[in-house]
Each structure stands twice: as structure tokens, then as C-alpha cells.
Design an enzyme around this catalytic site. Structure first.
Site, PDB file in Angstrom:
ATOM      1  N   SER A   3      40.238  34.988  48.063  1.00 22.31           N
ATOM      2  CA  SER A   3      40.043  34.533  49.446  1.00 22.31           C
ATOM      3  C   SER A   3      40.030  35.682  50.444  1.00 22.31           C
ATOM      4  O   SER A   3      40.000  35.446  51.653  1.00 22.31           O
ATOM      5  CB  SER A   3      41.163  33.555  49.818  1.00 22.31           C
ATOM      6  N   TRP A  32      40.801  42.746  51.054  1.00 24.17           N
ATOM      7  CA  TRP A  32      40.352  43.046  52.423  1.00 24.17           C
ATOM      8  C   TRP A  32      41.555  43.075  53.373  1.00 24.17           C
ATOM      9  O   TRP A  32      41.714  43.986  54.181  1.00 24.17           O
ATOM     10  CB  TRP A  32      39.332  41.991  52.859  1.00 24.17           C
ATOM     11  N   HIS A  78      50.022  35.569  45.779  1.00 23.93           N
ATOM     12  CA  HIS A  78      49.312  34.283  45.755  1.00 23.93           C
ATOM     13  C   HIS A  78      50.300  33.119  45.636  1.00 23.93           C
ATOM     14  O   HIS A  78      49.897  31.977  45.404  1.00 23.93           O
ATOM     15  CB  HIS A  78      48.389  34.203  44.529  1.00 23.93           C
ATOM     16  N   ARG A 113      39.654  30.822  52.694  1.00 22.18           N
ATOM     17  CA  ARG A 113      38.190  30.948  52.622  1.00 22.18           C
ATOM     18  C   ARG A 113      37.632  29.639  52.111  1.00 22.18           C
ATOM     19  O   ARG A 113      38.319  28.921  51.376  1.00 22.18           O
ATOM     20  CB  ARG A 113      37.864  32.094  51.654  1.00 22.18           C
ATOM     21  N   TYR A 147      38.752  33.843  56.338  1.00 24.69           N
ATOM     22  CA  TYR A 147      37.854  34.903  55.855  1.00 24.69           C
ATOM     23  C   TYR A 147      36.559  34.910  56.659  1.00 24.69           C
ATOM     24  O   TYR A 147      36.068  35.958  57.092  1.00 24.69           O
ATOM     25  CB  TYR A 147      37.572  34.661  54.362  1.00 24.69           C
ATOM     26  N   THR A 150      35.008  47.643  56.743  1.00 26.86           N
ATOM     27  CA  THR A 150      33.739  46.912  56.557  1.00 26.86           C
ATOM     28  C   THR A 150      33.433  46.813  55.075  1.00 26.86           C
ATOM     29  O   THR A 150      33.883  47.625  54.258  1.00 26.86           O
ATOM     30  CB  THR A 150      32.554  47.627  57.238  1.00 26.86           C
ATOM     31  N   ARG A 185      31.728  42.217  45.419  1.00 24.86           N
ATOM     32  CA  ARG A 185      30.412  41.842  44.913  1.00 24.86           C
ATOM     33  C   ARG A 185      29.433  41.666  46.060  1.00 24.86           C
ATOM     34  O   ARG A 185      28.571  42.492  46.301  1.00 24.86           O
ATOM     35  CB  ARG A 185      30.578  40.540  44.118  1.00 24.86           C
TER      36      ARG A 185
HETATM   37  N1  LIG Z   1      35.535  44.317  53.664  1.00 24.18           N
HETATM   38  C1  LIG Z   1      35.181  43.152  53.148  1.00 24.18           C
HETATM   39  N2  LIG Z   1      34.276  42.376  53.787  1.00 24.18           N
HETATM   40  C2  LIG Z   1      33.883  41.196  53.277  1.00 24.18           C
HETATM   41  N3  LIG Z   1      34.330  40.695  52.097  1.00 24.18           N
HETATM   42  C3  LIG Z   1      35.231  41.434  51.423  1.00 24.18           C
HETATM   43  C4  LIG Z   1      35.702  42.674  51.912  1.00 24.18           C
HETATM   44  N4  LIG Z   1      36.605  43.172  51.024  1.00 24.18           N
HETATM   45  C5  LIG Z   1      36.676  42.258  50.034  1.00 24.18           C
HETATM   46  N5  LIG Z   1      35.859  41.222  50.255  1.00 24.18           N
HETATM   47  C6  LIG Z   1      35.551  40.097  49.374  1.00 24.18           C
HETATM   48  O1  LIG Z   1      36.699  39.377  48.975  1.00 24.18           O
HETATM   49  C7  LIG Z   1      36.471  38.838  47.672  1.00 24.18           C
HETATM   50  C8  LIG Z   1      37.608  39.203  46.767  1.00 24.18           C
HETATM   51  O2  LIG Z   1      38.749  38.500  47.187  1.00 24.18           O
HETATM   52  P1  LIG Z   1      40.196  38.873  46.621  1.00 24.18           P
HETATM   53  O3  LIG Z   1      40.506  40.259  47.076  1.00 24.18           O
HETATM   54  O4  LIG Z   1      41.078  37.815  47.219  1.00 24.18           O
HETATM   55  O5  LIG Z   1      40.115  38.773  45.144  1.00 24.18           O
HETATM   56  C9  LIG Z   1      35.133  39.426  47.176  1.00 24.18           C
HETATM   57  O6  LIG Z   1      34.131  38.462  47.465  1.00 24.18           O
HETATM   58  P2  LIG Z   1      32.691  38.477  46.787  1.00 24.18           P
HETATM   59  O7  LIG Z   1      32.870  38.246  45.332  1.00 24.18           O
HETATM   60  O8  LIG Z   1      31.987  37.374  47.526  1.00 24.18           O
HETATM   61  O9  LIG Z   1      32.096  39.806  47.066  1.00 24.18           O
HETATM   62  C10 LIG Z   1      35.012  40.627  48.047  1.00 24.18           C
HETATM   63  O10 LIG Z   1      33.740  41.122  48.223  1.00 24.18           O
HETATM   64  C1  LIG Z   2      40.977  43.833  38.380  1.00 25.41           C
HETATM   65  C2  LIG Z   2      42.328  43.837  38.875  1.00 25.41           C
HETATM   66  C3  LIG Z   2      42.828  42.530  39.365  1.00 25.41           C
HETATM   67  C4  LIG Z   2      42.856  42.263  40.698  1.00 25.41           C
HETATM   68  C5  LIG Z   2      43.384  41.072  41.171  1.00 25.41           C
HETATM   69  C6  LIG Z   2      43.856  40.172  40.252  1.00 25.41           C
HETATM   70  O1  LIG Z   2      44.474  39.038  40.653  1.00 25.41           O
HETATM   71  S1  LIG Z   2      43.854  37.764  41.153  1.00 25.41           S
HETATM   72  O2  LIG Z   2      42.623  37.437  40.464  1.00 25.41           O
HETATM   73  O3  LIG Z   2      43.670  37.926  42.593  1.00 25.41           O
HETATM   74  O4  LIG Z   2      44.896  36.772  40.868  1.00 25.41           O
HETATM   75  C7  LIG Z   2      43.827  40.424  38.926  1.00 25.41           C
HETATM   76  C8  LIG Z   2      43.298  41.610  38.474  1.00 25.41           C
END
Ligand SMILES: Nc1ncnc2c1ncn2[C@@H]1O[C@H](COP(=O)(O)O)[C@@H](OP(=O)(O)O)[C@H]1O
Ligand SMILES: CCc1ccc(OS(=O)(=O)O)cc1
Length: 283
Positions: free
Chosen positions: A47, A51, A91, A113, A176, A211, A242
Site C-alpha cells: 500500500s 514510499w 503491517h 491504497r 496512497y 518521486t 514496478r
Molecule cells: N515514490 C513512489 N511513488 C509511487 N509509488 C511508489 C513509490 N514508492 C513505492 N511505490 C509503490 O508502492 C508499491 C509497493 O508498496 P509496498 O512498499 O507497500 O510493498 C509499488 O507499487 P507498484 O507495484 O504499483 O509499482 C511501488 O511502486
Molecule cells: C523483497 C523484500 C521484501 C519486502 C517487503 C516484504 O514484506 S511485505 O510483502 O510488505 O509483507 C517482504 C519482502
């Protein structure tokens, strides 16, 4: 403690990822000492955790922006474990966090999110990191997600129970999608909540360094060393960050899946007051 298969462990009704889990630590978590200046980021997985970790690091530690130390983005705001600092992320559901957080002096920032995007990017992440329950299709993963058989348990329960128990905590909710649409404003709101005043120059630097473009190509913000250390063949190529967009679920879910999701959402989230943004074009 319920054994629920290869990757998950259920503890007090909540699914944890098995890897690295310290059950003794969990057993004693209720007593974990909370200090008045502690700040907790709470997220359901996927979510916007990394970031917000980046933002908090930039707000509290100027050096993080300068990158004078080779720290991973998560290091200054680690997942709740020992006490290296006063910033944490987790979490956990509201009923498992240390009871001291209810002193309402320590601060909690809850990032949420829209759950269709959460589900779809969770599906992608499950193929990127081998310690997840991975499914071949969105259809199969949606079953797990809607049953809450993933790390973080049921998304609906997570957000609803944090919101319903908000009066027990000193908590700020942040979406988000609002961060995506207006990061400066979101950072200003967080700073107000944290009692931090950033001058214009620092604020600009924080926003610039948080960003998506800046973070996506930073190995330290992408768990690169962890992802690269996976056994050959386990790793799907590509950075942790991603797309970072709103509404990517439309590229993944069928009309039927979307309708089914909507029906469940409407039942589970009936009367829930927080709004969600499902599409980048929504106001
Ligand atoms: N600076 C940023 N701006 C926008 N989305 C971001 C970001 N940094 C991380 N995210 C997005 O947050 C998601 C990961 O969430 P978490 O850190 O909770 O696992 C990813 O989504 P996407 O897979 O849509 O790119 C990632 O790209
Ligand atoms: C790849 C490392 C990583 C990062 C975050 C994780 O936790 S969760 O998916 O947000 O629960 C697990 C592994």
C-alpha cells in the site's frame, strides 16, 4: 500458533510471513516499550510502505537524502523488531501492536491504497519474491486475497479495524492515491501531524527524492540485495518498484472479476466513511 503451509504462519488470528519471524518477539510485543517520540507507519502490504519509509527518513534525517551512508531505504524506518531508532513500520493489525501506542503520545501514520491495485501488485510481488504464496493467475490469487490467506490477512479487516479503533491512537490516515496526486500537500500534512517544520528548500528536496522516478532506479530503495540473493530461477526480473500508478488493476482484472470484487467490497465496506480513488482520472 497455527501452521498454515510453506510461507505463512497464523498468530492470534493474523497471517505473518514465515521467513524471519521471531515468535518470541511476537509473544512479548504487547509489552514493547513505546516512547513519546516514536512514529509508526502502518500499512497493509503493497500500500506504499517503502514510499512512506523513504518520506519519513527524508523528513527526519537529512543525511538520508544526501546518501552519505550506504543505507537501504528501510534501514532508518525498519520493520518493527528491535529498537534501533524511534521510527518503525509494520503491517500489524491494531490489536497486535504494543499497548503503549495507546498512550496517544507516540504517532501512527496509516497508509492505505485502493484494494484492487493492492491485490494486483501483490500478485506481481508474489512472483518476484520466493517467500510468498504465488499463484499462476490473478483469478487464483484473488481467492487467496479475498480469503485473507496472505501476509497481512484480510485487507478489509485491516483497514476497517484500524479505522474503527482510531480513537485509541494518535493516528493520521493518508491515502496512497492522494500522495500520488499531490505529494507536496501530503508531505505538508504529515509534517504538521509530526510537528516538523521544513523550510521550502528541504521540502522541495524531500519531495524530489521521494518521486517514483527517483526511487525506481535506486537499488537501495528496491530491496535489490535481498531480491538478488534469491536462488537462481526463483527471481522474476525487475525492480521492486514496478509502476507506481493508480488504476493498474484495469490491465489485470476481467470484467467478471471486477464485478465480483465490487460486490464483496460493497458488502464488507458498507458504511465505511473513507473514500477510495480507483482511477487516475478521478477527482
Ligand atoms: N515514490 C513512489 N511513488 C509511487 N509509488 C511508489 C513509490 N514508492 C513505492 N511505490 C509503490 O508502492 C508499491 C509497493 O508498496 P509496498 O512498499 O507497500 O510493498 C509499488 O507499487 P507498484 O507495484 O504499483 O509499482 C511501488 O511502486
Ligand atoms: C523483497 C523484500 C521484501 C519486502 C517487503 C516484504 O514484506 S511485505 O510483502 O510488505 O509483507 C517482504 C519482502
Amino acid at each position: 500458533m497455527e501452521d498454515t503451509g510453506r510461507h505463512l504462519l497464523k498468530f492470534k488470528g493474523y497471517y505473518f510471513k514465515r521467513v524471519g519471524l521471531d515468535v518470541d518477539f511476537l509473544e512479548n510485543l504487547d509489552d514493547f516499550e513505546i516512547r513519546d517520540d516514536d512514529v509508526f507507519i502502518i500499512t497493509y502490504p503493497k500500500s506504499g510502505t517503502i514510499w512512506s519509509q523513504q518520506l519519513l527518513s527524508l523528513i527526519y534525517f537529512e543525511e538520508h537524502g544526501k546518501r552519505t551512508e550506504n543505507l537501504e531505504t528501510v534501514d532508518p524506518v525498519p520493520f518493527l523488531d528491535a529498537r534501533p531508532s524511534h521510527l518503525f513500520s509494520t503491517h500489524l493489525p491494531h490489536y497486535l501492536v504494543p499497548r503503549g501506542l495507546k498512550n496517544k503520545k507516540a504517532k501512527v501514520i496509516y497508509i492505505y491504497r485502493n484494494p484492487k491495485d493492492v491485490m494486483c501488485l501483490y500478485f506481481h510481488f508474489s512472483h518476484k519474491w520466493a517467500e510468498n504464496e504465488a499463484k499462476t493467475t490473478i483469478e487464483e490469487f484473488m481467492e487467496l486475497f479475498l480469503e485473507g490467506k496472505v501476509t497481512g490477512s484480510l485487507w478489509f479487516d485491516h483497514i476497517k479495524s484500524w479505522y474503527e479503533h482510531r480513537s485509541h491512537f494518535n493516528i493520521h490516515f493518508m491515502m496512497y492515491e492522494d500522495m500520488k496526486k499531490d505529494l507536496i500537500n501530503s508531505v505538508l500534512k504529515v509534517c504538521r501531524f509530526l510537528g516538523k517544520e521544513l523550510n521550502e528548500e528541504v521540502l522541495d528536496a524531500v519531495v524530489r527524492q521521494a518521486t517514483f522516478q527517483n526511487m525506481k532506479y535506486d537499488p537501495l530503495a528496491n530491496y535489490e540485495s535481498i531480491l538478488n540473493s534469491q536462488p537462481e530461477g526463483k527471481r522474476k526480473e525487475g525492480p521492486f518498484l514496478r509502476k507506481g500508478t493508480i488504476g493498474d488493476w484495469k490491465n489485470h482484472m476481467t470484467v467478471e472479476q471486477n464485478e465480483r470484487f465490487d460486490k464483496i467490497f460493497q458488502i464488507k465496506m458498507k458504511d465505511f466513511p473513507l473514500e477510495f480513488i480507483w482511477d487516475i482520472n478521478e477527482e
